[in-house]
Motif scaffolding. Sequence first.
Motif, PDB file in Angstrom:
ATOM      1  N   ILE A  62      -5.749  -4.544   0.956  1.00  0.00           N
ATOM      2  CA  ILE A  62      -4.376  -4.916   1.324  1.00  0.00           C
ATOM      3  C   ILE A  62      -3.371  -4.148   0.466  1.00  0.00           C
ATOM      4  O   ILE A  62      -2.376  -3.616   0.977  1.00  0.00           O
ATOM      5  N   LYS A  63      -3.631  -4.063  -0.832  1.00  0.00           N
ATOM      6  CA  LYS A  63      -2.720  -3.347  -1.722  1.00  0.00           C
ATOM      7  C   LYS A  63      -2.642  -1.862  -1.376  1.00  0.00           C
ATOM      8  O   LYS A  63      -1.557  -1.287  -1.323  1.00  0.00           O
ATOM      9  N   SER A  64      -3.777  -1.236  -1.169  1.00  0.00           N
ATOM     10  CA  SER A  64      -3.767   0.208  -0.904  1.00  0.00           C
ATOM     11  C   SER A  64      -3.128   0.533   0.440  1.00  0.00           C
ATOM     12  O   SER A  64      -2.335   1.469   0.544  1.00  0.00           O
ATOM     13  N   LEU A  65      -3.457  -0.233   1.476  1.00  0.00           N
ATOM     14  CA  LEU A  65      -2.873   0.037   2.788  1.00  0.00           C
ATOM     15  C   LEU A  65      -1.367  -0.231   2.821  1.00  0.00           C
ATOM     16  O   LEU A  65      -0.600   0.553   3.385  1.00  0.00           O
ATOM     17  N   LYS A 100       4.874   5.980   2.816  1.00  0.00           N
ATOM     18  CA  LYS A 100       5.047   6.861   3.959  1.00  0.00           C
ATOM     19  C   LYS A 100       6.421   6.634   4.607  1.00  0.00           C
ATOM     20  O   LYS A 100       7.121   7.578   4.951  1.00  0.00           O
ATOM     21  N   ALA A 101       6.804   5.380   4.753  1.00  0.00           N
ATOM     22  CA  ALA A 101       8.082   5.042   5.379  1.00  0.00           C
ATOM     23  C   ALA A 101       9.272   5.284   4.449  1.00  0.00           C
ATOM     24  O   ALA A 101      10.370   5.599   4.899  1.00  0.00           O
ATOM     25  N   HIS A 102       9.049   5.117   3.145  1.00  0.00           N
ATOM     26  CA  HIS A 102      10.130   5.247   2.153  1.00  0.00           C
ATOM     27  C   HIS A 102       9.638   6.026   0.933  1.00  0.00           C
ATOM     28  O   HIS A 102       9.360   5.438  -0.118  1.00  0.00           O
ATOM     29  N   PRO A 103       9.528   7.351   1.032  1.00  0.00           N
ATOM     30  CA  PRO A 103       8.987   8.152  -0.071  1.00  0.00           C
ATOM     31  C   PRO A 103       9.819   8.057  -1.353  1.00  0.00           C
ATOM     32  O   PRO A 103       9.307   8.280  -2.448  1.00  0.00           O
ATOM     33  N   GLU A 104      11.077   7.694  -1.237  1.00  0.00           N
ATOM     34  CA  GLU A 104      11.933   7.586  -2.426  1.00  0.00           C
ATOM     35  C   GLU A 104      11.479   6.468  -3.367  1.00  0.00           C
ATOM     36  O   GLU A 104      11.759   6.499  -4.563  1.00  0.00           O
TER      37      GLU A 104
END
Length: 78
Positions: A10-13, A20-24
């Motif tokens: 769960i943590k890794s996914l 991926k959605a928010h690289p910042e």
Amino acid sequence: MSVSKLVSLIKSLSARELFKAHPEIKRILWGGNLWISGYYANTVGQYGNKDVIRKYIGNQGKEIEYKKIHGEQLKLWD
């Protein structure tokens, strides 16, 4: 599946999808880690009810005050 394996999955996914959605986010985090290494798992019952779990989650990231037991290094012999 063991609890530790499930938590790890769960943590890794979730971290992968968030990054991926928010690289910042990764640049803001110290060390680039989204999750701490530990986790809390308990069954719901006398000691693991929703209030206990809610309190545990609410205290994450807060300073913990420890009671000092010894003021000097312990000696095994004189």
